[in-house]
Design an enzyme around this catalytic site. Structure first.
Site, PDB file in Angstrom:
ATOM      1  N   GLN A 111       4.619  25.194   2.968  1.00  0.00           N
ATOM      2  CA  GLN A 111       5.661  25.959   2.285  1.00  0.00           C
ATOM      3  C   GLN A 111       5.642  27.442   2.652  1.00  0.00           C
ATOM      4  O   GLN A 111       6.382  28.235   2.079  1.00  0.00           O
ATOM      5  CB  GLN A 111       5.508  25.790   0.775  1.00  0.00           C
ATOM      6  CG  GLN A 111       5.718  24.366   0.298  1.00  0.00           C
ATOM      7  CD  GLN A 111       5.477  24.190  -1.189  1.00  0.00           C
ATOM      8  OE1 GLN A 111       5.435  25.148  -1.960  1.00  0.00           O
ATOM      9  NE2 GLN A 111       5.317  22.943  -1.619  1.00  0.00           N
ATOM     10  N   HIS A 167       3.140  26.627  -2.823  1.00  0.00           N
ATOM     11  CA  HIS A 167       3.377  27.412  -4.039  1.00  0.00           C
ATOM     12  C   HIS A 167       3.065  28.902  -3.860  1.00  0.00           C
ATOM     13  O   HIS A 167       2.387  29.510  -4.678  1.00  0.00           O
ATOM     14  CB  HIS A 167       2.581  26.848  -5.214  1.00  0.00           C
ATOM     15  CG  HIS A 167       2.997  25.461  -5.600  1.00  0.00           C
ATOM     16  ND1 HIS A 167       2.530  24.842  -6.744  1.00  0.00           N
ATOM     17  CD2 HIS A 167       3.815  24.557  -4.999  1.00  0.00           C
ATOM     18  CE1 HIS A 167       3.053  23.621  -6.826  1.00  0.00           C
ATOM     19  NE2 HIS A 167       3.831  23.436  -5.766  1.00  0.00           N
ATOM     20  N   GLU A 173      12.004  24.262 -14.716  1.00  0.00           N
ATOM     21  CA  GLU A 173      12.261  25.145 -15.853  1.00  0.00           C
ATOM     22  C   GLU A 173      13.164  26.325 -15.503  1.00  0.00           C
ATOM     23  O   GLU A 173      13.148  26.830 -14.384  1.00  0.00           O
ATOM     24  CB  GLU A 173      10.935  25.740 -16.359  1.00  0.00           C
ATOM     25  CG  GLU A 173       9.937  24.735 -16.859  1.00  0.00           C
ATOM     26  CD  GLU A 173       8.637  25.373 -17.320  1.00  0.00           C
ATOM     27  OE1 GLU A 173       7.799  24.643 -17.866  1.00  0.00           O
ATOM     28  OE2 GLU A 173       8.464  26.609 -17.137  1.00  0.00           O
ATOM     29  N   TYR A 222       3.377  31.166 -20.451  1.00  0.00           N
ATOM     30  CA  TYR A 222       4.361  30.095 -20.304  1.00  0.00           C
ATOM     31  C   TYR A 222       3.720  28.716 -20.150  1.00  0.00           C
ATOM     32  O   TYR A 222       4.419  27.731 -19.947  1.00  0.00           O
ATOM     33  CB  TYR A 222       5.325  30.441 -19.170  1.00  0.00           C
ATOM     34  CG  TYR A 222       6.235  31.564 -19.611  1.00  0.00           C
ATOM     35  CD1 TYR A 222       7.515  31.312 -20.083  1.00  0.00           C
ATOM     36  CD2 TYR A 222       5.786  32.880 -19.632  1.00  0.00           C
ATOM     37  CE1 TYR A 222       8.330  32.320 -20.546  1.00  0.00           C
ATOM     38  CE2 TYR A 222       6.589  33.910 -20.091  1.00  0.00           C
ATOM     39  CZ  TYR A 222       7.865  33.625 -20.558  1.00  0.00           C
ATOM     40  OH  TYR A 222       8.666  34.636 -21.034  1.00  0.00           O
ATOM     41  N   TYR A 276       1.257  14.693 -10.512  1.00  0.00           N
ATOM     42  CA  TYR A 276       1.753  13.715  -9.545  1.00  0.00           C
ATOM     43  C   TYR A 276       0.901  12.457  -9.506  1.00  0.00           C
ATOM     44  O   TYR A 276       1.384  11.387  -9.124  1.00  0.00           O
ATOM     45  CB  TYR A 276       1.828  14.339  -8.149  1.00  0.00           C
ATOM     46  CG  TYR A 276       3.036  15.221  -7.964  1.00  0.00           C
ATOM     47  CD1 TYR A 276       4.295  14.669  -7.785  1.00  0.00           C
ATOM     48  CD2 TYR A 276       2.922  16.603  -7.981  1.00  0.00           C
ATOM     49  CE1 TYR A 276       5.415  15.464  -7.627  1.00  0.00           C
ATOM     50  CE2 TYR A 276       4.034  17.416  -7.814  1.00  0.00           C
ATOM     51  CZ  TYR A 276       5.286  16.847  -7.641  1.00  0.00           C
ATOM     52  OH  TYR A 276       6.387  17.636  -7.484  1.00  0.00           O
TER      53      TYR A 276
END
Length: 394
Positions: free
Chosen positions: A90, A156, A248, A258, A269
């Site tokens: 990513q 991430h 979200e 949060y 997963y």
């Protein structure tokens, strides 16, 4: 885990967040065709983000590290920088945003992933865009902030940028790098929203330093934060990918937790359950959530006149859902709007100078990497909205 929708609908949220979160298995009901025409503008190689210059030209980032200056019609482009990035997984060249004083200082802020001693991390950088005709180039490139600690892995990173309405500070997102616990760890900045000065230093007055957090931390307990934006009232909104379920939209408030990975409206997963958000659990619940997921990528709050029925609403690019997702914003409350089937993974959504909506396809998994311009469909009455299908799991 079976989602307890009735319980979620009855949440008692603290005064600053008075609305109950909205989410679950139900998608918005389809109400007709897309109320916009889609015009292809340009093609890119795995684009990640874009921003508009005052003259209508665009800066577009590509995952491999290319920063492109593109004409308003998409026909001309010039590479203005090749950034040395770690593009595995990513990673890559990520967000790009003009500085508040761009008309005078020509400053551009951008983010990317890089390897260093001990692992990899997300970097915030600043440069000056030289617009001399025929020699356009990013110059004086400097890395002004590096998220820490560096860790192994390619996921991430997050790396989204939003300037405060007063232009004196900026907010930067640092994902938890698929390591879970850093989101709650006071000793680093992963899994957090950060507030920095324009030079990349911890901004004064951040809310959590007195509790032992790093001085740049604004909020924590986040997973993969891939969109952040202010609305016209100065509220800061953020969207993030949940685990298996539980994507979200959050109203970001100073000092709040949060919840991730302690609570989530999704599960791991590997099937291990994560407790749902629940009344009185001490965590800030999302305003809107999705299960099945939409895989959000990019966040824009619309302020134009071309689609007056959507003024003030949030738009999110959907990756696995191959959708453009609209969220109704009402003060500090939010609810699901439309989910338009786009037929391709949508990485980024931006508003053009003329009020048109522009979306970037992701460029992977049957997605071509096109830039599309969305304008009102001929014959579609103002205020008409259409919805697509529910997002599929990633």
């Amino acid at each position: 885990m079976i989602r307890r929708l009735a319980l979620l609908a009855a949440f008692a949220i603290p005064a600053a967040c008075s609305a109950a979160p909205q989410g679950g298995d139900a998608a918005p009901a389809a109400t007709g065709a897309r109320p916009f025409a889609m015009t292809p503008v340009a093609d890119f190689d795995a684009p990640w983000a874009m921003t508009f210059l005052p003259d209508g030209r665009m800066l577009v980032t590509e995952k491999k590290g290319e920063m492109l200056l593109v004409s308003a019609d998409g026909r001309q482009r010039r590479t203005v920088a090749t950034v040395p990035v770690d593009a595995a997984g990513q990673g890559g060249l990520m967000d790009v945003v003009l500085a508040p004083g761009f008309a005078q200082n020509r400053q551009v802020y951008f983010s990317y992933s890089a390897a260093g001693q001990g692992g990899k991390g997300v970097v915030l950088a600043r440069a000056v865009l030289d617009l001399a005709a025929g020699g356009e180039r990013l110059r004086q490139i400097e890395a002004i902030y590096r998220a820490y600690p560096l860790v192994e892995g390619d996921g991430h990173y997050s790396g989204r940028i939003a300037f405060a309405p007063d232009g004196k500070s900026l907010f930067f997102t640092a994902g938890e790098r698929q390591k879970f616990t850093p989101a709650q760890d006071k000793s680093g900045v992963l899994g957090k929203v950060l507030r920095l000065t324009l030079d990349g230093k911890p901004a004064p007055g951040n809310p959590l330093a007195a509790q032992g957090f790093k001085p740049e931390v604004w909020s924590y307990g986040h997973r993969n934060l891939l969109g952040i934006a202010f609305d016209a009232q100065g509220n800061l909104w953020e969207q993030e990918m949940g685990p298996k379920g539980g994507d979200e939209v959050n109203l970001i408030l100073p000092g709040r937790n949060y919840g991730y990975p302690n609570v989530s409206n999704g599960d791991h997963y590997d099937g291990r359950p994560i407790p749902d958000h629940a009344p009185g659990d001490g965590y800030e619940a999302p305003k809107v959530w999705w299960n099945p997921v939409i895989s959000p990528g990019g966040l824009m709050i619309y302020s134009g006149d071309l689609f007056p029925q959507w003024k003030g609403d949030a738009f999110i690019g959907g990756l696995s859902s191959k959708a453009l997702v609209r969220v109704d914003l009402n003060g500090t409350n939010a609810s699901k709007g439309d989910q338009f089937d786009m037929g391709a993974r949508i990485r980024e959504v931006e508003q053009g100078p003329d009020g048109a909506i522009y979306v970037l396809e992701d460029g992977g998994r049957e997605s071509q990497g096109r830039l599309l311009k969305l304008t009102p469909a001929t014959g579609m009455p103002a205020g008409t909205a259409g919805a697509g299908t529910a997002g599929a799991a990633r």
